[in-house]
Design an enzyme around this catalytic site. Structure first.
Site, short mmCIF file in Angstrom:
data_model
loop_
_atom_site.label_atom_id
_atom_site.label_comp_id
_atom_site.label_asym_id
_atom_site.label_seq_id
_atom_site.Cartn_x
_atom_site.Cartn_y
_atom_site.Cartn_z
N LYS A 119 0.82 -1.22 0.00
CA LYS A 119 0.00 0.00 0.00
C LYS A 119 0.85 1.26 0.00
O LYS A 119 0.46 2.27 -0.57
CB LYS A 119 -0.94 0.01 1.21
CG LYS A 119 -2.12 -0.92 1.07
CD LYS A 119 -3.15 -0.64 2.16
CE LYS A 119 -4.34 -1.56 2.05
NZ LYS A 119 -5.22 -1.47 3.22
N LYS A 214 -7.51 -10.75 -9.70
CA LYS A 214 -8.62 -10.75 -8.75
C LYS A 214 -9.65 -9.67 -9.11
O LYS A 214 -9.27 -8.58 -9.54
CB LYS A 214 -8.08 -10.45 -7.34
CG LYS A 214 -8.26 -11.61 -6.37
CD LYS A 214 -7.56 -11.36 -5.06
CE LYS A 214 -8.47 -10.69 -4.05
NZ LYS A 214 -7.88 -10.69 -2.70
N LYS A 217 -11.99 -3.50 -6.68
CA LYS A 217 -12.63 -2.19 -6.77
C LYS A 217 -11.73 -1.19 -7.48
O LYS A 217 -12.19 -0.16 -7.95
CB LYS A 217 -12.96 -1.68 -5.36
CG LYS A 217 -11.71 -1.46 -4.51
CD LYS A 217 -12.04 -1.11 -3.08
CE LYS A 217 -10.75 -0.94 -2.29
NZ LYS A 217 -10.94 -0.93 -0.85
#
Ligand code: TRP
Length: 353
Positions: A119, A214, A217
């Site tokens: 992240k 995957k 969003k």
């Protein structure tokens, strides 16, 4: 033999809209667990703000997304009367316990967290202290309720290990205090060592545009995912457009090897129908994708469109959603407060009696 009361805790961040992957990978499992466990489901708004402001979208978006995730929990079948649904920031114990845990967790432990590295990206110096501390807050979420079982995706298992390490070190560091104040559960210590329940038979839901990625969003293409807010027509269109390969469907599971798009669509059918993949292939094997897709559209619309409809109905009454969260927060606080008071006592903090 001493045991801890079995209690489930899990949470999702209110960032962006939930999709089919969140539904099949997590929510259906959360719903099922209500039958066997006491369940606490949190909307982790304090975690959401650890990324940069443009990622979580700012105050209005945080409020909107918190209500939307709450609506998704309820529309998917989490019953706010049985289970506790609340947003993290309404229960002060999360931040309080995270502070104590900040002094228990070691820098070396946090330096190993792979999700922080992902992240934070290249510029780690620019990441917030909160993002670095994210796993400690997560440990506090779970242990504030002495939760014993935590349904999470595989990407969270490292955070669960850290949670156990923190629980164990707290139990050890304060073992004398715990014993002398008679606050332990037999010889197990004060905090349980919670277990991750990585989602059992549920398929990993992949992108509809690329079966090797995957469903996410953050994918630029909205056609890559089915959002829980999509209406029947949108769901149908996205499935019709979903990438496939030119061959017929195999009759056995091993025929799906090397065919990620076929595997994904069959997995989605299995997840939505509750059938095993093998049985889906017994039914559709040998046929073309066109026929299978028609059946998948019918199934997906039947299962998901009512959830979207229910979410719209709930979101039209934000006061009702806020009331669900407020009541959940009260019930959560009633469990957390005595545990937090004991933690303060164990640590030696003086408090008003
Ligand atoms: N980190 C989790 C995720 O991104 C969300 C989360 C926060 C959580 N606190 C939690 C999950 C406690 C389980 C238990 O998926």
């Amino acid at each position: 033999m001493a045991t801890f009361h079995q209690r489930v805790f899990s949470g999702m961040q209110p960032t962006a809209t939930l999709h089919l992957g969140n539904y099949l990978g997590a929510l259906t499992n959360w719903v099922a667990m209500q039958k066997t466990h006491e369940c606490i489901y949190c909307v982790v708004d304090m975690h959401a703000i650890t990324q940069s402001l443009d990622v979580w979208g700012g105050p209005a978006e945080l409020t909107r997304a918190t209500r939307e995730v709450t609506a998704a929990y309820v529309a998917a079948g989490v019953d706010p009367k049985t289970s506790i649904i609340f947003n993290q920031s309404q229960v002060p114990g999360h931040a309080e316990l995270a502070w104590v845990f900040n002094t228990v967790a070691r820098l070396g432990w946090l330096n190993r967290m792979t999700q922080f590295k992902e992240k934070a990206g290249k510029d780690k110096e620019a990441a917030s202290v909160g993002l670095y501390d994210y796993p400690v807050l997560m440990a506090a979420d779970i242990l504030l309720y002495k939760a014993t079982h935590v349904p999470v995706g595989e990407d969270q298992t490292q955070h669960l290990e850290l949670t156990r390490d923190i629980a164990q070190k707290f139990n050890n560091d304060f073992s004398e205090s715990i014993a002398s104040k008679n606050l332990g559960t037999g010889d197990l210590g004060f905090f349980p060592l919670p277990e991750a329940m990585t989602q059992g038979p549920a398929p990993r839901v992949m992108s509809l545009r690329d079966g090797t990625k995957k469903m996410s969003k953050s994918d630029a293409s909205d056609n890559s995912r089915i959002n829980l807010t999509d209406d029947a027509e949108t769901i149908a269109q996205k499935i019709r457009k979903a990438k496939t390969d030119p061959d017929a469907l195999p009759s056995e599971e091993k025929g799906l090897e090397g065919r990620p798009e076929a595997e994904n669509l069959v997995g989605i059918y299995a997840g939505l129908s509750g059938m095993a993949k093998t049985d889906v292939l017994v039914q559709f094997g040998g046929g073309q994708f066109s026929g299978f897709k028609t059946a998948l559209v019918d199934l997906a619309v039947a299962k998901l469109a009512p959830i979207a409809g229910e979410m719209r109905r709930l979101l039209a009454e934000p006061d009702h959603i806020d009331a669900i969260l407020g009541e959940g927060a009260q019930r959560a606080a009633a469990i957390a407060a005595p545990i937090m008071a004991e933690v303060k006592d164990i640590v030696g903090f003086v408090s008003r009696r």
